[in-house]
Design a protein around this motif. Sequence first.
Motif, PDB file in Angstrom:
ATOM      1  N   UNK A   2      -0.849  18.353 -62.599  1.00  0.00           N
ATOM      2  CA  UNK A   2      -1.468  18.853 -63.743  1.00  0.00           C
ATOM      3  C   UNK A   2      -1.311  18.320 -65.125  1.00  0.00           C
ATOM      4  N   UNK A   3      -2.410  17.754 -65.662  1.00  0.00           N
ATOM      5  CA  UNK A   3      -2.566  17.221 -67.091  1.00  0.00           C
ATOM      6  C   UNK A   3      -3.365  18.284 -67.854  1.00  0.00           C
ATOM      7  N   UNK A   4      -2.854  19.092 -68.868  1.00  0.00           N
ATOM      8  CA  UNK A   4      -3.585  19.842 -69.653  1.00  0.00           C
ATOM      9  C   UNK A   4      -3.811  19.423 -71.116  1.00  0.00           C
ATOM     10  N   UNK A   5      -5.156  19.361 -71.540  1.00  0.00           N
ATOM     11  CA  UNK A   5      -5.478  18.708 -72.875  1.00  0.00           C
ATOM     12  C   UNK A   5      -5.940  19.691 -73.732  1.00  0.00           C
ATOM     13  N   UNK A   6      -5.407  19.752 -74.835  1.00  0.00           N
ATOM     14  CA  UNK A   6      -5.895  20.620 -76.048  1.00  0.00           C
ATOM     15  C   UNK A   6      -6.567  19.775 -76.985  1.00  0.00           C
ATOM     16  N   UNK A   7      -7.923  20.130 -77.044  1.00  0.00           N
ATOM     17  CA  UNK A   7      -8.950  19.235 -78.029  1.00  0.00           C
ATOM     18  C   UNK A   7      -9.881  19.974 -78.711  1.00  0.00           C
ATOM     19  N   UNK A   8     -10.537  19.459 -79.822  1.00  0.00           N
ATOM     20  CA  UNK A   8     -11.541  19.992 -80.364  1.00  0.00           C
ATOM     21  C   UNK A   8     -12.901  19.007 -80.574  1.00  0.00           C
ATOM     22  N   UNK A   9     -13.931  19.379 -80.204  1.00  0.00           N
ATOM     23  CA  UNK A   9     -15.163  18.598 -80.095  1.00  0.00           C
ATOM     24  C   UNK A   9     -15.529  18.106 -81.411  1.00  0.00           C
ATOM     25  N   UNK A  10     -14.737  18.531 -82.484  1.00  0.00           N
ATOM     26  CA  UNK A  10     -14.895  18.018 -83.874  1.00  0.00           C
ATOM     27  C   UNK A  10     -14.182  17.080 -84.195  1.00  0.00           C
ATOM     28  N   UNK A  11     -13.214  16.609 -83.340  1.00  0.00           N
ATOM     29  CA  UNK A  11     -11.974  15.893 -83.764  1.00  0.00           C
ATOM     30  C   UNK A  11     -12.250  14.201 -83.101  1.00  0.00           C
ATOM     31  N   UNK A  12     -12.743  13.433 -84.004  1.00  0.00           N
ATOM     32  CA  UNK A  12     -12.981  12.040 -83.372  1.00  0.00           C
ATOM     33  C   UNK A  12     -11.797  11.249 -82.500  1.00  0.00           C
ATOM     34  N   UNK A  13     -10.610  11.634 -82.782  1.00  0.00           N
ATOM     35  CA  UNK A  13      -9.646  10.986 -82.149  1.00  0.00           C
ATOM     36  C   UNK A  13      -9.601  11.748 -80.575  1.00  0.00           C
ATOM     37  N   UNK A  14      -9.798  12.980 -80.599  1.00  0.00           N
ATOM     38  CA  UNK A  14     -10.060  13.523 -79.284  1.00  0.00           C
ATOM     39  C   UNK A  14     -10.828  12.725 -78.034  1.00  0.00           C
ATOM     40  N   UNK A  15     -11.840  12.088 -78.773  1.00  0.00           N
ATOM     41  CA  UNK A  15     -12.854  11.386 -77.803  1.00  0.00           C
ATOM     42  C   UNK A  15     -12.096  10.016 -77.476  1.00  0.00           C
ATOM     43  N   UNK A  16     -11.600   9.397 -78.533  1.00  0.00           N
ATOM     44  CA  UNK A  16     -10.722   8.102 -78.378  1.00  0.00           C
ATOM     45  C   UNK A  16      -9.801   8.393 -77.381  1.00  0.00           C
ATOM     46  N   UNK A  17      -8.986   9.605 -77.665  1.00  0.00           N
ATOM     47  CA  UNK A  17      -7.798   9.643 -76.693  1.00  0.00           C
ATOM     48  C   UNK A  17      -8.431   9.959 -75.201  1.00  0.00           C
ATOM     49  N   UNK A  18      -9.611  10.762 -75.119  1.00  0.00           N
ATOM     50  CA  UNK A  18      -9.829  11.024 -73.742  1.00  0.00           C
ATOM     51  C   UNK A  18     -10.336   9.682 -73.250  1.00  0.00           C
ATOM     52  N   UNK A  19     -10.730   8.528 -73.808  1.00  0.00           N
ATOM     53  CA  UNK A  19     -10.938   7.284 -73.237  1.00  0.00           C
ATOM     54  C   UNK A  19      -9.648   6.510 -72.685  1.00  0.00           C
ATOM     55  N   UNK A  20      -8.877   6.611 -73.678  1.00  0.00           N
ATOM     56  CA  UNK A  20      -7.694   6.058 -73.408  1.00  0.00           C
ATOM     57  C   UNK A  20      -6.933   6.582 -72.103  1.00  0.00           C
ATOM     58  N   UNK A  21      -6.956   7.905 -72.224  1.00  0.00           N
ATOM     59  CA  UNK A  21      -6.376   8.503 -70.982  1.00  0.00           C
ATOM     60  C   UNK A  21      -7.048   8.058 -69.682  1.00  0.00           C
ATOM     61  N   UNK A  22      -8.295   8.142 -69.768  1.00  0.00           N
ATOM     62  CA  UNK A  22      -9.176   7.593 -68.451  1.00  0.00           C
ATOM     63  C   UNK A  22      -8.845   6.240 -67.961  1.00  0.00           C
ATOM     64  N   UNK A  23      -8.576   5.366 -69.087  1.00  0.00           N
ATOM     65  CA  UNK A  23      -8.052   4.004 -68.769  1.00  0.00           C
ATOM     66  C   UNK A  23      -6.774   4.016 -68.014  1.00  0.00           C
ATOM     67  N   UNK A  24      -5.974   4.892 -68.599  1.00  0.00           N
ATOM     68  CA  UNK A  24      -4.426   5.037 -68.055  1.00  0.00           C
ATOM     69  C   UNK A  24      -4.511   5.591 -66.581  1.00  0.00           C
ATOM     70  N   UNK A  25      -5.608   6.323 -66.434  1.00  0.00           N
ATOM     71  CA  UNK A  25      -5.341   6.842 -64.760  1.00  0.00           C
ATOM     72  C   UNK A  25      -6.498   6.106 -63.920  1.00  0.00           C
ATOM     73  N   UNK A  26      -7.434   5.237 -64.361  1.00  0.00           N
ATOM     74  CA  UNK A  26      -8.421   4.824 -63.773  1.00  0.00           C
ATOM     75  C   UNK A  26      -7.780   4.353 -62.385  1.00  0.00           C
ATOM     76  N   UNK A  27      -6.830   3.353 -62.531  1.00  0.00           N
ATOM     77  CA  UNK A  27      -6.488   2.643 -61.190  1.00  0.00           C
ATOM     78  C   UNK A  27      -5.198   2.983 -60.751  1.00  0.00           C
ATOM     79  N   UNK A  28      -4.746   4.203 -61.232  1.00  0.00           N
ATOM     80  CA  UNK A  28      -3.458   4.825 -60.659  1.00  0.00           C
ATOM     81  C   UNK A  28      -3.624   5.225 -59.141  1.00  0.00           C
ATOM     82  N   UNK A  29      -2.557   4.809 -58.592  1.00  0.00           N
ATOM     83  CA  UNK A  29      -2.359   5.083 -57.027  1.00  0.00           C
ATOM     84  C   UNK A  29      -2.688   6.540 -56.880  1.00  0.00           C
ATOM     85  N   UNK A  30      -2.125   7.461 -57.589  1.00  0.00           N
ATOM     86  CA  UNK A  30      -2.311   8.939 -57.189  1.00  0.00           C
ATOM     87  C   UNK A  30      -3.239   9.557 -58.246  1.00  0.00           C
ATOM     88  N   UNK A  31      -4.367   8.852 -58.640  1.00  0.00           N
ATOM     89  CA  UNK A  31      -5.314   9.432 -59.330  1.00  0.00           C
ATOM     90  C   UNK A  31      -5.824  10.672 -58.627  1.00  0.00           C
TER      91      UNK A  31
END
Length: 229
Positions: A2-31
Amino acid sequence: MQIDIWSDIACPWCYIGKRRLETALADHPHRDDIQVTWHSYQLDPSLPKHYEGTEADYLASRKGMPVEQVREMFGHVAEQAAGEGLAYDFDRLVVANSARAHELLHLAKERGLGDEVKEALLSGHFEHGLDIGDVDALARVGADAGLDEGEVRAALADGRYKAAVASDIDMARQIGVTGVPFVVVDMKYAVSGAQPPELFREVVDKALAERTPAVQVVQSGDVCGPDGC
């Protein structure tokens, strides 16, 4: 996992962080075994439903900074966003309270569409000038993602998800969240901020390894094997 993420739609770093996490998980063998759950957080719950001014005006006033300094900050954030394939447009951004958008997210999560609506809200807010405080705009976002528009409007009208939003924010307070994005892996390891994909991947791998620890032989004695005893 389980990965739990606290974020606000009004936070520009939250969208950037979302993309970076997606990149980290994209090819993960346990995705397929990793579930990501979004939780509500508000950077400024006192913000009115609609703010009469630009994002630069709002932040300059809130942070006590010159407008030009705020615009320089926008340039840095937009550059980081572009590195993740995002096209931020701070000139079009509509400043509004994010509470209603968070209510929509809880409805979407119940219907299995949390990721789709989260993406649409962040993209709409930072790239397309979406008014995240407007019921009509939120109803369109929900309908486009596959929600029933009538249900979206009813939920926002009667406030049935306000308690869920408040519960998320209260939980954030309890675990010590003071800024977002705030990513918690297996309720054990926390990553604060829009960190590089490599760091997200490292934390996920560490948590997975600890779930299935290697067996350590503490004493060896007489055994039987394929070739005999």
